[in-house]
Design a protein around this motif. Structure first.
Motif, mmCIF file in Angstrom:
data_model
loop_
_atom_site.group_PDB
_atom_site.id
_atom_site.type_symbol
_atom_site.label_atom_id
_atom_site.label_comp_id
_atom_site.label_asym_id
_atom_site.label_seq_id
_atom_site.Cartn_x
_atom_site.Cartn_y
_atom_site.Cartn_z
ATOM 1 N N ASP A 55 -2.841 9.761 2.767
ATOM 2 C CA ASP A 55 -3.395 9.158 3.313
ATOM 3 C C ASP A 55 -3.832 8.695 3.102
ATOM 4 N N GLU A 56 -5.134 8.475 2.707
ATOM 5 C CA GLU A 56 -5.739 7.319 2.023
ATOM 6 C C GLU A 56 -4.944 6.119 1.804
ATOM 7 N N LEU A 57 -4.024 6.108 0.420
ATOM 8 C CA LEU A 57 -2.886 5.093 0.558
ATOM 9 C C LEU A 57 -2.507 4.513 1.812
ATOM 10 N N ALA A 58 -2.243 5.016 2.941
ATOM 11 C CA ALA A 58 -1.514 4.491 4.478
ATOM 12 C C ALA A 58 -2.430 3.893 4.330
ATOM 13 N N ALA A 59 -3.609 4.576 4.785
ATOM 14 C CA ALA A 59 -5.387 3.380 5.233
ATOM 15 C C ALA A 59 -5.472 2.481 4.328
ATOM 16 N N GLY A 60 -5.452 2.697 3.330
ATOM 17 C CA GLY A 60 -5.636 1.287 2.901
ATOM 18 C C GLY A 60 -4.731 0.185 3.554
ATOM 19 N N ILE A 61 -3.309 0.435 3.421
ATOM 20 C CA ILE A 61 -2.850 -0.207 3.900
ATOM 21 C C ILE A 61 -2.593 -1.239 4.758
ATOM 22 N N GLY A 62 -3.329 -0.161 6.169
ATOM 23 C CA GLY A 62 -4.193 -0.085 7.332
ATOM 24 C C GLY A 62 -5.598 -1.941 7.721
ATOM 25 N N ILE A 81 0.197 -3.476 0.577
ATOM 26 C CA ILE A 81 0.406 -2.411 0.229
ATOM 27 C C ILE A 81 0.197 -2.210 -1.773
ATOM 28 N N THR A 82 0.120 -3.507 -2.294
ATOM 29 C CA THR A 82 -0.660 -3.933 -3.300
ATOM 30 C C THR A 82 -2.044 -3.745 -3.402
ATOM 31 N N ASP A 83 -3.304 -4.234 -2.044
ATOM 32 C CA ASP A 83 -4.669 -3.647 -2.288
ATOM 33 C C ASP A 83 -4.568 -2.079 -2.092
ATOM 34 N N SER A 84 -4.045 -2.060 -1.420
ATOM 35 C CA SER A 84 -3.782 0.179 -1.364
ATOM 36 C C SER A 84 -3.715 0.727 -2.158
ATOM 37 N N PHE A 85 -2.123 0.141 -2.921
ATOM 38 C CA PHE A 85 -1.908 1.041 -4.294
ATOM 39 C C PHE A 85 -3.496 0.731 -5.383
ATOM 40 N N ARG A 86 -4.021 -1.049 -5.737
ATOM 41 C CA ARG A 86 -4.421 -1.458 -6.158
ATOM 42 C C ARG A 86 -6.150 -0.145 -5.785
ATOM 43 N N ALA A 87 -6.024 0.025 -5.170
ATOM 44 C CA ALA A 87 -7.720 1.311 -4.728
ATOM 45 C C ALA A 87 -7.080 2.656 -5.130
ATOM 46 N N ALA A 88 -6.102 2.708 -5.010
ATOM 47 C CA ALA A 88 -4.955 4.601 -5.155
ATOM 48 C C ALA A 88 -5.418 4.445 -7.229
ATOM 49 N N LEU A 89 -4.863 3.185 -8.125
ATOM 50 C CA LEU A 89 -5.361 3.930 -9.367
ATOM 51 C C LEU A 89 -6.527 3.268 -9.938
ATOM 52 N N PRO A 116 0.112 6.925 -12.533
ATOM 53 C CA PRO A 116 -0.011 8.029 -12.253
ATOM 54 C C PRO A 116 1.348 8.565 -11.705
ATOM 55 N N LEU A 117 1.107 6.708 -11.167
ATOM 56 C CA LEU A 117 2.466 6.226 -10.051
ATOM 57 C C LEU A 117 3.885 6.999 -10.611
ATOM 58 N N ASN A 118 4.301 7.210 -11.289
ATOM 59 C CA ASN A 118 5.372 6.825 -12.152
ATOM 60 C C ASN A 118 5.479 8.100 -12.982
ATOM 61 N N GLY A 119 6.871 9.013 -12.929
ATOM 62 C CA GLY A 119 6.770 10.518 -13.502
ATOM 63 C C GLY A 119 7.674 11.307 -13.049
ATOM 64 N N PRO A 120 7.695 12.611 -13.402
ATOM 65 C CA PRO A 120 8.383 13.309 -12.806
ATOM 66 C C PRO A 120 8.086 13.960 -11.318
ATOM 67 N N VAL A 121 9.222 14.170 -10.084
ATOM 68 C CA VAL A 121 8.887 14.371 -9.366
ATOM 69 C C VAL A 121 9.509 16.653 -9.198
ATOM 70 N N THR A 122 7.775 16.525 -8.054
ATOM 71 C CA THR A 122 8.705 18.440 -7.977
ATOM 72 C C THR A 122 9.320 18.044 -6.042
ATOM 73 N N THR A 123 9.784 19.192 -6.337
ATOM 74 C CA THR A 123 10.254 19.923 -4.639
ATOM 75 C C THR A 123 9.868 19.393 -3.570
ATOM 76 N N MET A 124 8.153 19.224 -3.455
ATOM 77 C CA MET A 124 7.522 18.766 -2.419
ATOM 78 C C MET A 124 7.385 17.740 -1.936
#
Length: 483
Positions: free
Chosen positions: A435-442, A265-273, A225-233
């Motif tokens: 926001d959860e992605l950034a907070a997970g890094i912290g 960053i690894t740990d936060s992306f793990r949580a995001a997945l 879900p982290l790779n694919g077409p993006v929107t303009t927003m």
């Protein structure tokens, strides 16, 4: 007449390949006190900005791109087109600042004008204001962007953390330097042989690195879900942690500051997945890590001077300290494998190719739906000392990376004074949990700092810390995350 390099022009081509992409980079300075009057801003900030010739110039392309675009002075330059003013809605918290930053970065810069904007943002909480500097990636990479932003400050450009990074990387010469230092014939022959061997080894490493990069770009990774077409927003968030805590992790585990940041960053992306119901795999997070090849005395020069590495970050590992160790091993292996050298060689080789061919090749490659690389993590060494802007203290700086090439999220890491700051840009639809992605890094940085302070008695350097799969990640705030 100065022309764009193939790499600089490539950022224009990459932007042209996807109408949803704006390849501008940015940085936000948060400043104490009320915002100055607009006339004062135009006079002071305008003068400092225009001290950089590139910010007075526009890009002029040639028909059919038969030759490289050139930089030309803008005869109708009007600062009112570039220096703008906005006010956040009450109460002016981080959430409002992040939302404005994302919206300001979404739109493409007008190519009929110099490719930059500067936003004066009023209405921040605690009687503060902010300055957002936005410029096209064809003008500058992360280091030169930060150099220009600090150049707007009262004391100008001072010492940055780039010197410390380069000092630790400097190994004091090499075989070729040794050969020039000795006059003994036997030693000279031995040094010449070592130099030749080193060059041969370097060539092999470069070829190996090039193969790895091509394989990474062509290989189809697992559906993500982290790779694919993006929107303009876009969405944006940031988190700030104490630099001292991160450095204590470096000392405790014998790793680099970049290793620590990538592990968080690894740990936060793990949580995001996991939040998306995905089971993290060893190949789930191939990451684009830009590497600066800029000389120490070239920080004030515009343009891009970067290579790349494409490591897998170990999101399949649930233990945070083991993530850190794995990141350290993988980065060491990638560095020794020649990816960075290969990237630099390709950039240099582009100078020997007719520009029309290079431009069409870059545009075709950037238009391909690559599925191997998932995210971006770029490290920007910022100022060592706290700065002031128009007599007011700069209390914080936030990096703002772009999103492109089907990478739906990008993270920029910035050192400023005694802070380590992570800025996260994401596609609006694909990552509503930015926001959860950034907070997970912290949160990961907090746990690693705790591990550095309190080693586990049974395993030196380890500490029992909460698992990474919990869902109680707090909302990020620019107040420091205490390590």
């Amino acid at each position: 007449m100065e022309r764009l390099t193939a790499l600089d022009a490539g950022f224009l081509d990459a932007e042209d390949a996807d109408r949803h992409v704006s390849l501008a980079v940015g940085a936000v300075a948060i400043i104490d006190g009320p915002a100055p009057a607009h006339d004062e801003v135009l006079a002071v900030i305008g003068e400092r900005i225009l001290a950089t010739p590139r910010l007075r110039q526009v890009v002029r392309r040639h028909p059919l791109d038969l030759s490289a675009p050139r930089w030309a002075d803008d005869p109708a330059l009007d600062l009112a087109h570039h220096i703008r003013r906005a006010a956040l809605p009450h109460p002016g918290t981080d959430a409002e600042l992040f939302r404005f930053t994302a919206e300001a970065m979404e739109s493409r810069l007008d190519r009929e004008r110099p490719l930059w904007q500067c936003w004066v943002i009023e209405g921040l909480a605690d009687d503060r204001w902010a300055l957002l500097m936005k410029m096209h990636h064809c003008i500058a990479d992360g280091i030169s962007t930060m150099h220009m932003l600090t150049g707007l400050c009262d004391a100008g450009v001072g010492a940055t953390y780039v010197e410390a990074i380069r000092a630790t990387a400097d190994e004091g010469g090499g075989a070729q330097a040794a050969a020039t230092r000795t006059l003994n014939p036997v030693d000279w022959v031995r040094s010449a042989w070592n130099t030749a061997s080193a060059l041969t080894t370097g060539t092999v490493k470069t070829i190996t690195g090039a193969i790895e990069i091509v394989d990474s770009l062509l290989r189809t990774g697992p559906a993500s879900p982290l790779n694919g077409p993006v929107t303009t927003m876009r969405r944006y968030s940031a988190v700030r942690v104490p630099l001292a805590g991160a450095l204590s992790v470096c000392e405790a585990f014998g790793v680099t500051l970049n290793d620590v940041a990538l592990a968080a960053i690894t740990d936060s992306f793990r949580a995001a997945l996991l939040r998306r119901g995905e089971q993290p795999r060893h190949d789930s997070l191939r990451t684009l890590v830009p590497v600066s090849v800029r000389a120490d005395d070239a920080a004030d020069q515009t343009g891009n001077r970067v290579s790349v590495m494409l490591p897998y970050l170990p999101v399949d590992e649930p233990d945070r300290v083991e993530q850190l160790r794995s990141v350290h091993r993988r980065m060491a292996r990638v560095k020794s494998g020649g990816q960075s050298q290969a990237g630099s060689t390709v950039v240099s080789a582009l100078k020997l190719v007719p520009f029309a061919l290079a431009s069409r090749t870059i545009r075709a490659l950037t238009a391909l739906p690559q599925r191997g690389v998932v995210t971006l993590a770029t490290n920007i060494p910022g100022p060592r000392d706290r700065l002031s802007m128009m007599g007011r203290e700069v209390v914080g700086m936030l990096p703002v990376p772009p999103v492109a090439l089907r990478l739906r999220a990008g993270v920029a890491i910035l050192t400023y004074a005694d802070d380590l700051v992570f800025g996260v840009t994401a596609d609006f639809d694909a990552l509503p949990d930015v926001d959860e992605l950034a907070a997970g890094i912290g949160k990961a940085m907090t746990c690693l700092a705790a591990a550095a302070r309190h080693p586990h008695p049974g395993r030196p350097g380890l500490v029992l810390i909460p698992p990474t799969d919990d869902a109680d990640t707090p909302t990020p705030h620019l107040d420091r995350v205490q390590g």
